[in-house]
Design a protein around this motif. Structure first.
Motif, PDB file in Angstrom:
ATOM      1  N   MET A 267       0.827  -1.198   0.000  1.00  0.00           N
ATOM      2  CA  MET A 267       0.000   0.000   0.000  1.00  0.00           C
ATOM      3  C   MET A 267       0.868   1.256   0.000  1.00  0.00           C
ATOM      4  O   MET A 267       1.923   1.301   0.619  1.00  0.00           O
ATOM      5  N   SER A 268       0.418   2.283  -0.701  1.00  0.00           N
ATOM      6  CA  SER A 268       1.170   3.536  -0.763  1.00  0.00           C
ATOM      7  C   SER A 268       1.301   4.144   0.625  1.00  0.00           C
ATOM      8  O   SER A 268       0.399   4.057   1.449  1.00  0.00           O
ATOM      9  N   GLY A 269       2.455   4.753   0.874  1.00  0.00           N
ATOM     10  CA  GLY A 269       2.728   5.317   2.190  1.00  0.00           C
ATOM     11  C   GLY A 269       3.141   4.278   3.209  1.00  0.00           C
ATOM     12  O   GLY A 269       3.453   4.600   4.350  1.00  0.00           O
ATOM     13  N   ASN A 270       3.154   3.006   2.800  1.00  0.00           N
ATOM     14  CA  ASN A 270       3.475   1.924   3.733  1.00  0.00           C
ATOM     15  C   ASN A 270       3.956   0.729   2.916  1.00  0.00           C
ATOM     16  O   ASN A 270       3.446  -0.368   3.045  1.00  0.00           O
ATOM     17  N   SER A 271       4.953   0.971   2.030  1.00  0.00           N
ATOM     18  CA  SER A 271       5.242  -0.031   1.035  1.00  0.00           C
ATOM     19  C   SER A 271       6.620  -0.662   1.097  1.00  0.00           C
ATOM     20  O   SER A 271       7.173  -1.015   0.082  1.00  0.00           O
ATOM     21  N   MET A 272       7.178  -0.796   2.276  1.00  0.00           N
ATOM     22  CA  MET A 272       8.396  -1.583   2.391  1.00  0.00           C
ATOM     23  C   MET A 272       8.045  -3.052   2.191  1.00  0.00           C
ATOM     24  O   MET A 272       6.913  -3.475   2.431  1.00  0.00           O
ATOM     25  N   GLU A 273       9.032  -3.830   1.780  1.00  0.00           N
ATOM     26  CA  GLU A 273       8.766  -5.233   1.472  1.00  0.00           C
ATOM     27  C   GLU A 273       8.182  -5.972   2.667  1.00  0.00           C
ATOM     28  O   GLU A 273       7.272  -6.799   2.524  1.00  0.00           O
TER      29      GLU A 273
END
Length: 332
Positions: free
Chosen positions: A316-322
């Motif tokens: 999700m955008s704004g929370n997109s680390m692997e």
């Protein structure tokens, strides 16, 4: 003696007229450079249009207000002397380079401003910038990604760049018979003349990196909407409940799991038991889900990492680390 003075005056007038005619046309502020340092490409969207004794300073696009097609034109006159131009109430020294105009201030000759010449489009090279729509592979000398123009003012990255905040503003404006493409990359805004625009290929002149072309090639549309219709829930519960924050009062533990129910044109997202219904769509290349009403916000879109009949993995955008990949499993 008198004849010599007259000849000298004529020579100066002819030289001045020659310099003035070379100045006529449209110039783009490409970069500034301090002696001994590398050029600084600031991404300024500033044009200088010189026509006879008149000069027009054109500032393009207001990214603060989101009005990319806004154009501010200031009109003034200029006067030219021996390698000096009187412009903006300043005496600036100038020389000509190859298709460029180089300016410096007499009090700070270590720094120069470089303006590149822009040629008016002919009927053979004119473009139709209205053809820009859908998904493209974009590449230049040091950049490559996939993007999707979801409407006439918003594009979204669907590849490896800008995964966290993938949404950008864009627009097109026309001046001097040239179509300019405007793009706000989030940390820098730039513009580029459109030199070719067909159904499959779009070429831009890279004003900030002379002699380099920006290329975009159409990507075939992919339809995956039907695969998403239904209800998906985060899980499996046993593996993630211990990672979630403490439950809210009167919220069953199963409702602490994120759930998404996709319908044809809307999706209801349950987070900690609170539902939110949004319009949803897919980019043309099928790589990213987006919610148009909050597309520039956190959780305004989600890059599809994996999609099967039973698995939906999103960043999700704004929370997109692997490690933050949202893993959903079909329950209905």
């Amino acid at each position: 003696m008198r004849r010599f003075l007259i000849l000298a005056l004529v020579f100066l007038l002819l030289a001045s007229c020659k310099e003035s005619s070379k100045l006529d046309g449209l110039w783009f502020l490409a970069y500034s450079k301090v002696e001994g340092e590398k050029p600084y490409y600031s991404g300024k969207r500033l044009l200088l249009h010189i026509d006879g004794s008149d000069v027009y300073t054109i500032s393009v696009g207001n990214f603060g207000s989101g009005k990319l097609n806004e154009i501010i034109i200031d009109t003034s006159e200029y006067h030219i002397g021996d390698s000096v131009i009187r412009l903006w109430s300043e005496n600036l020294q100038f020389t000509f380079g190859e298709d460029s105009l180089i300016m410096s201030h007499p009090e700070n000759q270590n720094e120069i401003l470089v303006w590149n010449s822009l040629k008016k489009m002919t009927s053979e090279t004119s473009s139709n910038a209205g053809c820009i729509s859908g998904a493209y592979h974009i590449k230049s000398v040091d950049f490559s990604d996939t993007i999707d123009f979801i409407n006439d003012s918003i594009l979204i990255h669907t590849g490896v760049s800008n995964v966290n905040w993938p949404t950008e503003s864009w627009g097109v404006f026309k001046y001097y018979d040239i179509d300019f493409f405007l793009f706000n990359s989030g940390f820098q805004s730039w513009m580029a003349p459109v030199t070719m625009c067909t159904g499959d290929t779009i070429l831009f002149e890279n004003l900030y990196r002379p002699k380099h072309v920006i290329e975009m090639f159409k990507i075939e549309s992919v339809s995956r909407q039907n695969q998403l219709i239904g209800t998906w829930r985060q899980g499996p519960p046993d593996s993630i409940l211990k990672l979630l924050p403490p439950p809210l009062p009167r919220v069953p533990e199963i409702d602490r799991l994120i759930k998404m129910t996709f319908h044809t044109d809307s999706v209801t997202i349950y987070r900690y038991g609170r539902p939110e219904t949004l319009k949803w769509d897919l980019t043309s290349d099928g790589k990213r889900i987006y919610f148009i009403d909050k597309i520039k916000e956190k959780w305004g879109s989600g890059k599809i990492v994996r999609l099967t009949d039973d698995h939906l993995f999103l960043r999700m955008s704004g929370n997109s680390m692997e490690e933050d990949t949202l893993k959903l499993f079909r329950v209905q």
